[in-house]
Write a protein that holds these residues in place. Structure first.
Motif, PDB file in Angstrom:
ATOM      1  N   ALA A  38      56.375 102.586  53.338  1.00  0.00           N
ATOM      2  CA  ALA A  38      54.931 102.568  53.068  1.00  0.00           C
ATOM      3  C   ALA A  38      54.259 103.804  53.666  1.00  0.00           C
ATOM      4  CB  ALA A  38      54.310 101.298  53.644  1.00  0.00           C
ATOM      5  N   CYS A  39      54.702 104.206  54.854  1.00  0.00           N
ATOM      6  CA  CYS A  39      54.112 105.390  55.492  1.00  0.00           C
ATOM      7  C   CYS A  39      54.432 106.665  54.699  1.00  0.00           C
ATOM      8  CB  CYS A  39      54.609 105.512  56.928  1.00  0.00           C
ATOM      9  SG  CYS A  39      53.819 104.338  58.071  1.00  0.00           S
ATOM     10  N   HIS A  40      55.625 106.733  54.155  1.00  0.00           N
ATOM     11  CA  HIS A  40      55.958 107.899  53.328  1.00  0.00           C
ATOM     12  C   HIS A  40      55.081 107.934  52.076  1.00  0.00           C
ATOM     13  CE1 HIS A  40      60.246 108.191  55.231  1.00  0.00           C
ATOM     14  NE2 HIS A  40      59.289 108.723  55.985  1.00  0.00           N
ATOM     15  N   ARG A  41      54.815 106.782  51.505  1.00  0.00           N
ATOM     16  CA  ARG A  41      53.919 106.734  50.351  1.00  0.00           C
ATOM     17  C   ARG A  41      52.501 107.120  50.750  1.00  0.00           C
ATOM     18  NH1 ARG A  41      54.904 100.788  48.412  1.00  0.00           N
ATOM     19  NH2 ARG A  41      53.243 101.291  46.901  1.00  0.00           N
ATOM     20  N   LEU A  42      52.108 106.704  51.936  1.00  0.00           N
ATOM     21  CA  LEU A  42      50.775 107.080  52.420  1.00  0.00           C
ATOM     22  C   LEU A  42      50.696 108.581  52.688  1.00  0.00           C
ATOM     23  CD1 LEU A  42      49.914 104.112  54.810  1.00  0.00           C
ATOM     24  CD2 LEU A  42      48.919 104.627  52.574  1.00  0.00           C
ATOM     25  N   ASP A  43      51.801 109.175  53.126  1.00  0.00           N
ATOM     26  CA  ASP A  43      51.816 110.639  53.304  1.00  0.00           C
ATOM     27  C   ASP A  43      51.567 111.341  51.976  1.00  0.00           C
ATOM     28  OD1 ASP A  43      52.227 110.551  56.009  1.00  0.00           O
ATOM     29  OD2 ASP A  43      54.411 110.772  55.886  1.00  0.00           O
ATOM     30  N   ARG A  44      52.216 110.850  50.935  1.00  0.00           N
ATOM     31  CA  ARG A  44      51.999 111.453  49.609  1.00  0.00           C
ATOM     32  C   ARG A  44      50.561 111.225  49.145  1.00  0.00           C
ATOM     33  NH1 ARG A  44      57.206 109.241  48.910  1.00  0.00           N
ATOM     34  NH2 ARG A  44      56.384 107.423  47.779  1.00  0.00           N
ATOM     35  N   ALA A  45      50.034 110.029  49.432  1.00  0.00           N
ATOM     36  CA  ALA A  45      48.644 109.758  49.057  1.00  0.00           C
ATOM     37  C   ALA A  45      47.692 110.682  49.803  1.00  0.00           C
ATOM     38  CB  ALA A  45      48.302 108.295  49.346  1.00  0.00           C
TER      39      ALA A  45
END
Length: 486
Positions: free
Chosen positions: A180-187
């Motif tokens: 989830a944090c990696h997805r938030l980094d992309r966001a």
């Protein structure tokens, strides 16, 4: 009774049979120690089976344990741990049962001590790893609840295969946190790009990513952190970019979650961005877009402190649009039936058409209007109060008829009538685009000159025909005075 003795026959005497070898006695299992066997199997390594001489069972037990540990580590589900526990209980009980089934039992203190030490080492290691796994999981949860993805990822980075073997269900959820944090980094990267470029498409993609992460429970604070970082970039250095972003945020449908906080930021920053962008667009002559930005503020924030400034911007932009339209129509006017003369338009910034004299923009046939004083005429629509469209001159009122002779023409003496110069007009008040003033003017002048010069074409000279009076500048001025004076 006496029996006769038999004499030996012709057959040779038989040898006595050789004695048969004694049969090998059946193997009796060696005495076993049930406690040592149970403790050996409790290590999950099949040691109890080895102590009892069942090496195949020992290999099976070790392979089964390895497979179950892999299942526990890969699935990180509680059911896999329950299955491993049942395997442990079954192996321990089976070792005890096999040893108890032996005919003889013995107490092997060395085996008991060794297997106990090994089993305790395995169980203690598993317990310590389990406790440490809870510590790692706690730090991951604490960091996520604090909205700190960086700390959560760092904490989950402490997990190694030992933690996964001993506490996979404890540390397994941390993997989802990392994803989830990696997805938030992309966001966050997408939203930062949206702020740099003023891109509504990037903004929409970034919010879509945040929405996807929010669907997974427990991620509200980490999403809030990413959202706050983006909202903290507003307003950007470019007011038009800010207007694009805040407009999208304002129009975004409420989702009843943390993302709705963006509406407050939009309401706080959009009015200034709209005015700033409108002012910038005015400098680039993008008047339509500028007016749209000013109007958006008036429609969305009618009570904002900048509403007066926006109303002034709307007026300026509207006047600029009207003036540009008038200029184009004037440029397209090749005669009194085209361009502005065919489609009059208003320019609200034109001088008011009130009592007094006014400057006019003359279109169409300007043969006579060019003789007017320069203070009456202008070529700039922004300075004109009137637009006068003039058709070609035609005969006006008859002034005088004179007789002329020409010895070279059989049609003389000839009567020549002199007429005033009549000019059909369409006069428009530029401020409103409405038609005003006279429909025509007649220019007077001198008539019946002593010598009348004219040109004729063809074979026969039919005379000069009717003639215009000869006009002076004063005559033209007197005729047009009612047009430019109210």
């Amino acid at each position: 009774m006496t029996y006769p003795a038999y004499a030996p026959g012709p057959y040779p005497p038989q040898e006595p049979p050789e004695p048969s070898e004694p049969s090998e006695p059946s193997r009796i299992p060696a005495p076993g120690d049930p406690v040592a066997a149970a403790l050996g199997n409790a290590s999950l390594l099949g040691i109890g089976y080895l102590l009892l001489g069942h090496w195949r069972l020992a290999v099976f037990a070790a392979v089964g344990t390895a497979w179950l540990l892999n299942v526990v580590a890969s699935t990180a589900d509680t059911w896999a741990e329950i299955l491993l526990l049942l395997w442990w209980v079954t192996a321990t009980a089976h070792g005890w049962s096999l040893a108890r089934g032996r005919a003889e039992h013995v107490v092997r203190r060395g085996q008991r001590a060794g297997t106990l030490a090994l089993t305790l080492a395995v169980l203690l290691t598993a317990a310590l790893l389990r406790v440490d796994a809870y510590g790692v999981g706690g730090r991951v949860d604490e960091a996520r609840e604090g909205g700190d993805c960086e700390a959560a990822v760092a904490a989950q980075g402490e997990v190694w295969w030992g933690h996964r073997l001993a506490g996979a269900p404890v540390v397994g959820p941390g993997d989802a946190v990392v994803r989830a944090c990696h997805r938030l980094d992309r966001a966050a990267s997408t939203l930062a790009r949206a702020a740099r470029r003023g891109s509504a498409d990037d903004l929409e993609r970034g919010f879509g990513m945040l929405t996807g992460v929010l669907r997974e429970p427990g991620n509200e604070q980490t999403v809030r952190t990413v959202l706050d970082a983006f909202l903290g970039r507003l307003p950007t250095d470019d007011s038009c970019d800010t207007a694009v972003l805040t407009g999208w945020l304002r129009d975004r449908a409420p989702s009843r979650d943390v993302l709705d906080r963006s509406a407050d930021t939009a309401a706080r920053t959009e009015p200034a961005a709209l005015v700033g962008c409108g002012d910038h667009l005015m400098t680039e002559d993008a008047w339509q877009q500028a007016r749209a930005h000013y109007q958006r503020l008036l429609d969305g924030y009618p009570h904002d402190a900048r509403a007066g400034e926006a109303r002034g911007g709307v007026r300026k932009a509207t006047l600029a649009i009207e003036l540009a339209d008038v200029r184009q129509l004037v440029a397209n006017a090749s005669d009194a039936e085209s361009g502005y003369c065919a489609k009059p338009a208003k320019y609200g910034g034109a001088p008011a058409y009130r009592e007094g004299s006014h400057r006019a923009l003359f279109l169409g046939d300007t043969e006579y209007s060019d003789k007017l004083p320069s203070s009456w005429r202008t070529g700039d629509p922004a300075k004109a109060a009137l637009v006068v469209c003039a058709d070609p001159a035609e005969n006006g009122a008859a002034v005088e008829t004179c007789s002329y002779e020409n010895d070279k023409s059989a049609y003389f003496p000839h009567q020549v009538t002199f007429h005033k110069v009549r000019i059909p007009l369409k006069v428009y008040e530029l401020r409103t685009g409405k038609r005003v003033g006279p429909r025509s003017v007649q220019i007077g002048g001198g008539s019946c000159p002593e010598v009348l010069r004219y040109e004729y074409y063809g074979t026969y000279d039919y005379g000069p025909g009717d003639q215009f009076v000869s006009t002076a500048k004063s005559d033209v001025r007197d005729a047009f005075r009612p047009v430019v004076t109210r």
